[in-house]
Motif scaffolding. Structure first.
Motif, PDB file in Angstrom:
ATOM      1  N   LEU A  16      29.965  42.789  34.806  1.00  0.00           N
ATOM      2  CA  LEU A  16      29.948  42.625  33.528  1.00  0.00           C
ATOM      3  C   LEU A  16      31.058  41.978  33.562  1.00  0.00           C
ATOM      4  N   TYR A  17      32.312  42.888  33.530  1.00  0.00           N
ATOM      5  CA  TYR A  17      33.506  41.648  33.016  1.00  0.00           C
ATOM      6  C   TYR A  17      33.983  40.644  33.860  1.00  0.00           C
ATOM      7  N   TYR A  18      33.699  40.928  35.139  1.00  0.00           N
ATOM      8  CA  TYR A  18      34.788  39.870  36.166  1.00  0.00           C
ATOM      9  C   TYR A  18      33.328  38.762  36.370  1.00  0.00           C
ATOM     10  N   ARG A  75      40.717  35.090  29.134  1.00  0.00           N
ATOM     11  CA  ARG A  75      41.011  35.861  28.560  1.00  0.00           C
ATOM     12  C   ARG A  75      42.226  36.980  28.452  1.00  0.00           C
ATOM     13  N   GLN A 104      41.576  36.397  38.121  1.00  0.00           N
ATOM     14  CA  GLN A 104      40.440  35.465  37.451  1.00  0.00           C
ATOM     15  C   GLN A 104      40.468  35.718  36.087  1.00  0.00           C
ATOM     16  N   ASP A 105      41.280  36.631  35.357  1.00  0.00           N
ATOM     17  CA  ASP A 105      40.824  36.751  34.122  1.00  0.00           C
ATOM     18  C   ASP A 105      41.908  35.617  33.370  1.00  0.00           C
ATOM     19  N   TRP A 129      32.284  45.666  37.504  1.00  0.00           N
ATOM     20  CA  TRP A 129      32.871  45.088  37.447  1.00  0.00           C
ATOM     21  C   TRP A 129      32.385  43.459  37.824  1.00  0.00           C
ATOM     22  N   ALA A 153      39.626  32.352  33.039  1.00  0.00           N
ATOM     23  CA  ALA A 153      38.111  33.065  32.421  1.00  0.00           C
ATOM     24  C   ALA A 153      39.260  33.049  31.152  1.00  0.00           C
ATOM     25  N   LEU A 158      30.994  37.861  34.555  1.00  0.00           N
ATOM     26  CA  LEU A 158      30.371  37.578  33.370  1.00  0.00           C
ATOM     27  C   LEU A 158      31.702  36.625  33.091  1.00  0.00           C
TER      28      LEU A 158
END
Lengths: 257, 257
Positions: free
Chosen positions: B100-102, A172, A166-167, B98, A170, B104
């Motif tokens: 907010l982080y994953y 990141r 996921q990151d 989660w 995204a 968004l």
């Protein structure tokens, strides 16, 4: 009346004692397709599950799958909550200090997967100044610590591979190290196709990667010989290749020792 | 000193010392000597304290208007404030972090966000942690402040009005200090709770002290000793917070109305 109940209880108690406890096979609770993942009905499916069924049939063992959190799977084994770890766990010298392993049952390289155009090559030069993501407590992490710790801007560790994926999607992190097979699956997924590309396999290091994947067992457990014999038997009688063909279009056993 | 050393306290102190001695003698502590872990531990402690402090301060700054809106605001301010507090207090903090982080993060790929000047900041994990934890504080303390504002005796406010004090001066000099004064012990307790909420951000790659302990456990396969150290560190920080709030309380006059 009381006596009858008591004797019935006694029969039940002795009955369960006489019957051997089924072997609890610990699988990381986090899905790891195509090896272990729950299907829509919650049943565990995948190459490793089919392989386990073949092994247990060959060794005449009764086995039940016991999902266990990956980061606690070794303590779960040593404390007796599970009897065998079957979760694509690489055989490493570090882990062998705490547990025993069976012979390997498959061995795949580590892939570096990165955002498109972010990383040029799967080595120190390519990763210099980049952010690398890895699942915690994996051989990939050991590899990254040994080779890339000084080159990268930052190494981020995650509890599950899903979170790394996921990151990466995204943006990141720039790149991740993961096992080649589930890596190929990620690249075929919608998110994977949109964001990422395979940079290549990292250079081999027998010390960290060379031993392949085996069953994890408690130290000195005689089950090791039983499982080794069963692995050899289904390799010899063609069951192993038959199962592999259902999932992969190449041999995942790696080099024959 | 005489009043402190009651029999039950002596027994408890003796038990605590015995537990520490047992852990020191029988535990495996060699990892504490490794400089890479020492650095990680110190950084982790600092990050935990930093996160607690910053999010409490930001959260309280948001909680004051939220509490005021609920206590005396018109309905079009009171209703959103009430809904906000209900949602924040009614859902797990881990889920908020989660989302907010994953959550968004999954919206970013291929949008202008990744090309904007803010991306180097939004790429990192700590802004999401600070926002999620601060919003949580705002939700809980918003409720606390609602009661606090309502609890200030009406006579105080009317006396100030009668003296011709402007509305903002009245708020700054009479209403807010008395309201804060009343809930200082509550806020002290909530700060300790906030400290113990910070480990949740370890799930979004932030290496605060809980994540560091997890990392050491996974690297060394030593299960309990890092947890023991973790307990001592949290108790020490919590003790520090308690003492700080005691000191603050002792500095403010306790007379109301």
């Amino acid at each position: 009346m009381k006596k009858i109940v008591l004797s019935a209880l006694a029969v039940m108690a002795f009955g369960t004692l006489a019957q051997a406890e089924p072997l609890k096979i610990g699988v990381a609770a986090e899905p790891y397709p195509p090896f272990t993942a729950p299907d829509a009905n919650g049943n565990w499916v995948g190459w490793e599950v089919d392989f386990m069924i073949a092994i247990c049939a060959e060794a005449k063992l009764e086995c039940v799958i016991t999902p266990t959190a990956w980061d606690g799977i070794i303590p779960a084994l040593t404390s007796g909550q599970i009897d065998v770890i079957m979760s694509s766990m690489s055989i490493t010298a570090e882990r062998e200090k705490t547990i025993d392993f069976s012979d390997k049952y498959y061995a795949t390289p580590i892939s570096m997967i990165a955002n498109k155009g972010a990383v040029g090559s799967p080595d120190v030069a390519g990763l210099t100044g980049k952010i690398l993501g890895i699942q915690v407590s994996t051989s990939q992490e050991a590899y990254a610590q040994k080779y890339f710790a000084d080159a990268v801007a930052e190494t981020k560790t995650y509890q599950t591979q899903d979170e790394v994926n996921q990151d990466l999607a995204a943006g990141r992190i720039d790149a991740m190290l993961m096992d080649a097979l589930p890596g190929a699956d990620f690249l075929k997924s919608e998110a994977g196709m949109a964001c990422c590309e395979l940079v290549g396999s990292v250079a081999d290091d027998v010390e960290i990667l060379g031993n392949g994947t085996g069953f994890g067992l408690r130290k000195g457990d005689p089950l090791k010989d039983t499982l080794n014999a069963a692995i050899k038997a289904i390799r010899d009688n063609g069951t192993y290749d038959a199962i592999t063909k259902q999932y992969f279009d190449f041999d995942i056993y790696g080099a024959v020792n | 000193m005489q009043s402190f050393l009651k029999p039950h306290r002596i027994v408890l102190i003796a038990l605590a010392l015995a537990a520490v001695a047992a852990a020191v003698v029988w535990g495996r502590w060699e990892w504490l000597g490794e400089s890479k872990y020492q650095i990680l531990i110190l950084k982790g402690i600092w990050l935990s304290i930093w996160l607690t402090t910053v999010t409490m301060v930001v959260g309280m700054c948001l909680a004051i208007p939220i509490g005021l809106a609920q206590a005396v605001g018109p309905w079009y301010l009171a209703l959103p404030a009430r809904i906000y507090c209900t949602i924040i207090r009614g859902t797990p903090l881990l889920m908020q972090i989660w989302l907010l982080y994953y959550g968004l993060g999954s919206l970013f790929p291929g949008t202008w966000v990744q090309k904007s000047d803010l991306w180097p900041l939004l790429r990192q994990a700590w802004p999401y942690a600070v926002v999620a934890l601060s919003l949580s504080v705002a939700g809980y303390e918003g409720e606390v402040m609602r009661g606090a504002f309502r609890g200030v005796p009406h006579g105080q406010l009317e006396a100030a009005k009668a003296m011709g004090m402007p509305r903002f001066t009245l708020f700054r000099r009479i209403w807010l200090p008395q309201a804060l004064n009343r809930v200082l012990p509550t806020i002290g307790g909530e700060t300790v709770l906030q400290l113990k909420s910070t480990p949740l951000v370890s799930t979004i790659t932030i290496m605060e002290i809980y994540a560091v302990a997890g990392r050491i456990r996974q690297d060394t396969f030593i299960v309990y000793e890092p947890l023991f150290l973790l307990a001592i560190i949290y108790m020490a920080i919590a003790g520090l917070i308690v003492f700080m709030f005691r000191w603050l309380e002792s500095r403010t006059p306790q007379r109301t109305a």
